[in-house]
Write an enzyme that holds these catalytic residues in place. Structure first.
Site, PDB file in Angstrom:
ATOM      1  N   ASP A  34       0.833  -1.195   0.000  1.00 52.81           N
ATOM      2  CA  ASP A  34       0.000   0.000   0.000  1.00 52.81           C
ATOM      3  C   ASP A  34       0.868   1.246   0.000  1.00 52.81           C
ATOM      4  OD1 ASP A  34      -2.300  -1.409   0.032  1.00 52.81           O
ATOM      5  OD2 ASP A  34      -2.620  -1.254   2.193  1.00 52.81           O
ATOM      6  N   LYS A  76      -3.854   3.265  -3.013  1.00 53.24           N
ATOM      7  CA  LYS A  76      -4.875   3.470  -1.996  1.00 53.24           C
ATOM      8  C   LYS A  76      -4.473   4.521  -0.984  1.00 53.24           C
ATOM      9  CE  LYS A  76      -6.580  -0.409  -0.471  1.00 53.24           C
ATOM     10  NZ  LYS A  76      -7.559  -1.258   0.113  1.00 53.24           N
ATOM     11  N   ASP A 136      -1.506  -3.073  11.362  1.00 54.09           N
ATOM     12  CA  ASP A 136      -1.885  -4.480  11.419  1.00 54.09           C
ATOM     13  C   ASP A 136      -2.801  -4.767  10.231  1.00 54.09           C
ATOM     14  OD1 ASP A 136      -2.190  -6.968  13.460  1.00 54.09           O
ATOM     15  OD2 ASP A 136      -4.008  -6.651  12.287  1.00 54.09           O
ATOM     16  N   ALA A 164      -1.640   1.429  14.140  1.00 52.43           N
ATOM     17  CA  ALA A 164      -1.362   2.861  14.342  1.00 52.43           C
ATOM     18  C   ALA A 164      -1.778   3.341  15.732  1.00 52.43           C
ATOM     19  CB  ALA A 164      -2.065   3.675  13.259  1.00 52.43           C
ATOM     20  N   MET A 212      -8.430   7.094  10.175  1.00 53.14           N
ATOM     21  CA  MET A 212      -8.923   7.855   9.019  1.00 53.14           C
ATOM     22  C   MET A 212      -9.896   8.934   9.474  1.00 53.14           C
ATOM     23  SD  MET A 212      -9.552   4.580   6.531  1.00 53.14           S
ATOM     24  CE  MET A 212     -10.109   3.493   7.827  1.00 53.14           C
TER      25      MET A 212
HETATM   26  N1  SAH Z   1      -4.061  -1.247   9.114  1.00 51.54           N
HETATM   27  C1  SAH Z   1      -3.659   0.070   9.589  1.00 51.54           C
HETATM   28  C2  SAH Z   1      -4.734   1.076   9.391  1.00 51.54           C
HETATM   29  C3  SAH Z   1      -5.031   1.395   7.976  1.00 51.54           C
HETATM   30  S1  SAH Z   1      -6.238   2.665   7.810  1.00 51.54           S
HETATM   31  C4  SAH Z   1      -3.244  -0.050  11.045  1.00 51.54           C
HETATM   32  O1  SAH Z   1      -3.448  -1.070  11.685  1.00 51.54           O
HETATM   33  O2  SAH Z   1      -2.678   0.918  11.554  1.00 51.54           O
HETATM   34  C5  SAH Z   1      -5.239   4.094   7.594  1.00 51.54           C
HETATM   35  C6  SAH Z   1      -5.304   4.963   8.825  1.00 51.54           C
HETATM   36  O3  SAH Z   1      -4.444   4.448   9.808  1.00 51.54           O
HETATM   37  C7  SAH Z   1      -4.819   6.371   8.609  1.00 51.54           C
HETATM   38  O4  SAH Z   1      -5.843   7.194   8.078  1.00 51.54           O
HETATM   39  C8  SAH Z   1      -4.482   6.784  10.014  1.00 51.54           C
HETATM   40  O5  SAH Z   1      -5.629   7.100  10.753  1.00 51.54           O
HETATM   41  C9  SAH Z   1      -3.925   5.504  10.571  1.00 51.54           C
HETATM   42  N2  SAH Z   1      -2.439   5.459  10.495  1.00 51.54           N
HETATM   43  C10 SAH Z   1      -1.682   4.589   9.811  1.00 51.54           C
HETATM   44  N3  SAH Z   1      -0.379   4.841  10.023  1.00 51.54           N
HETATM   45  C11 SAH Z   1      -0.317   5.896  10.859  1.00 51.54           C
HETATM   46  C12 SAH Z   1       0.730   6.637  11.453  1.00 51.54           C
HETATM   47  N4  SAH Z   1       2.017   6.337  11.241  1.00 51.54           N
HETATM   48  N5  SAH Z   1       0.412   7.650  12.274  1.00 51.54           N
HETATM   49  C13 SAH Z   1      -0.875   7.984  12.515  1.00 51.54           C
HETATM   50  N6  SAH Z   1      -1.902   7.318  11.987  1.00 51.54           N
HETATM   51  C14 SAH Z   1      -1.636   6.283  11.168  1.00 51.54           C
END
Ligand code: SAH
Length: 482
Positions: free
Chosen positions: A253, A275, A308, A337, A388
């Protein structure tokens, strides 16, 4: 500052010592340390010490070493493949080194690098696998630290696994070279045989390896849905790293940083599937179809997702497609995150007496009239992580306040959690809507809401609402819709 060159002045080799004589001259602590090291090999140990200390005597008895309890003379080291001058007496050590040179035997003199033909390494021993760490004498403590780290990384059963591998070498030679053979060995060391050895089930391991030999004739595809973590490379799991090193193809991604993708096998094919808001490269259906196709081609695929894979990663749809197509897959968790953001804020997600549950949500389900379940949980004290959530910040705050959550509830926001360019903001639920107007945040943003957030460390964060108090036209000038 001293300049490190890239050339080694001492080159590591593994010397055959089985059944060969190794002589150690000395009766004290230094001799004992070298004796312990050499006793990890199958060399025949000769300890030349007229007066050996009791501890060394115990060791000699225990290890079945040969003790020459006479004053040193050169004839005692003749025929040895290595000599250690470890008497602690400079004059004697010099004599031993000179004799060894004359006899053409490599010598190591303890604490006298100028007399040494070779240095002894810090050793991680998983016979037949050995990892030798050398610093050319520059940092024995560093060498020991590295030894400790590497030792912890390696399973105690690695030696048994390597011995089993050796017994399959001939059989594996009959597999076609290249992809198929490489696949056999990576399944051997990373799959069922390795797991069985780890569990001490050796005959089962042998059977699993034999099965692999047969099944590998037809190359089978495998997709690993792997969590890449929030962005920092060292938050990747060891398993994710191993799979990346074995991948034929990495499908990733946009949110996964280049540095993490770059940790994959050098000649792995890399397929970005986008994406990121605004720059869609492939639809979810196209990604599902791509994974199925790669699986059918027999590829070993790492489907790399940020955080994750099972948290807002659409892994459910990808797994369903793979299941329907009968393609092998596995899931490797990653640091989501919310956890990275909490760590960046030293924020307890559960806090004794304050919050004992947490919610992962997007806030995008707030559009309907009825309050979603998670909002009820928030009101009853759960810590809420909003993924998000930037574009729905006002909606989230408004609905929660309307439903009865105090506008003073603490809120923490992190952009680029875990990365060096992260930014932290703190405020209250009433401040949260201002997030939507922040055009200066271009990275992913995580919002955490709840009373437990008040336990975070706000020392390095900026107030969330700072811009709210700026004059209204500034916000309007950024083109934000009311
Ligand atoms: N699978 C990912 C989430 C994907 S959705 C996970 O488990 O983290 C994408 C959202 O994840 C972003 O819009 C944001 O809200 C969050 N995100 C992902 N990486 C991030 C980061 N380094 N810092 C803050 N938010 C993050």
């Amino acid at each position: 500052m001293p300049q490190a060159t890239t050339k080694l002045n001492a080159f590591p080799v593994f010397m055959r010592v089985e059944g060969e004589a190794v002589a150690i001259v000395g009766g004290g602590e230094e001799a004992l340390a070298k004796a312990r090291l050499i006793a990890q090999s199958s060399a025949v140990l000769h300890i030349i010490a007229k007066n050996a200390e009791p501890e060394l005597l115990d060791f000699i008895a225990e290890a079945g070493a040969n003790h020459v309890a006479r004053a040193y003379d050169a004839s005692q080291i003749e025929g040895a493949v290595m000599v250690f001058a470890a008497s602690g007496d400079e004059e004697l050590d010099r004599r031993v080194a000179a004799d060894a040179h004359r006899l053409g035997i490599p010598v190591n003199a303890v604490d006298r690098p100028d007399l040494c033909d070779f240095f002894t390494p810090a050793l991680v021993n998983r016979a037949p696998v050995a990892i030798a760490i050398g610093t050319e004498g520059a940092g024995p403590v560093l060498a020991q630290m590295l030894r400790g780290r590497i030792d912890r990384m390696l399973s105690p059963s690695l030696g048994a696994l390597a011995a089993l591998a050796a017994s399959f070498r001939n059989a594996a030679e009959r597999l076609p070279r290249g992809n198929v053979r490489r696949r056999f060995w990576s399944d051997f060391f990373g799959g069922a045989p390795a797991r069985a050895v780890e569990a001490g089930a050796f005959s089962q391991a042998r059977e699993a390896a034999a099965d692999l030999l047969l099944s590998d004739a037809a190359v089978r595809g495998h997709i690993a849905l792997v969590g890449a973590g929030p962005g920092a490379e060292d938050l990747l799991t060891l398993r994710a790293h191993r799979l990346l090193m074995e991948a034929d193809v990495i499908v990733h991604d946009a949110l996964v940083p280049e540095a993490v993708v770059a940790m994959g096998r050098r000649d792995a094919e890399r397929l970005p599937v986008g994406k990121r808001k605004g720059c869609h490269t492939k639809s979810q259906a196209e990604i599902n179809a791509l994974l199925v196709e790669l699986g059918r081609e027999g590829k070993r695929v790492v489907r790399l997702k940020s955080g994750d894979p099972l948290v807002f990663g659409r892994a459910g749809e990808e797994m369903a497609a793979l299941r329907d197509a009968g393609i092998d897959y596995e899931v490797v968790p990653g640091v989501t995150a919310a956890f990275a953001a909490a760590a960046d804020f030293e924020l307890p997600l559960t806090l004794r007496g304050v919050s004992s549950s947490m919610v992962f949500t997007t806030g995008h389900d707030l559009k309907g009239n009825s309050l979603p379940d998670w909002a009820k949980l928030a009101i009853s004290g759960a810590t809420v992580a909003v993924y998000m959530g930037r574009s729905v910040a006002a909606e989230v705050a408004g609905r929660l306040i309307e439903a009865g959550l105090s506008p003073d509830t603490a809120v923490a926001v992190v952009e680029n959690a875990s990365l060096t360019n992260r930014r932290r903001f703190h405020g209250t639920l009433a401040d949260l809507p201002s997030l939507e107007a922040r055009t200066d945040l271009s990275g992913p943003v995580m919002t955490i809401i709840g009373d437990a957030v008040a336990g975070a460390n706000f020392e390095r964060s900026e107030p969330l609402a700072a811009r709210r108090h700026e004059s209204a036209p500034v916000v309007a000038a950024e083109g934000v819709q009311p």
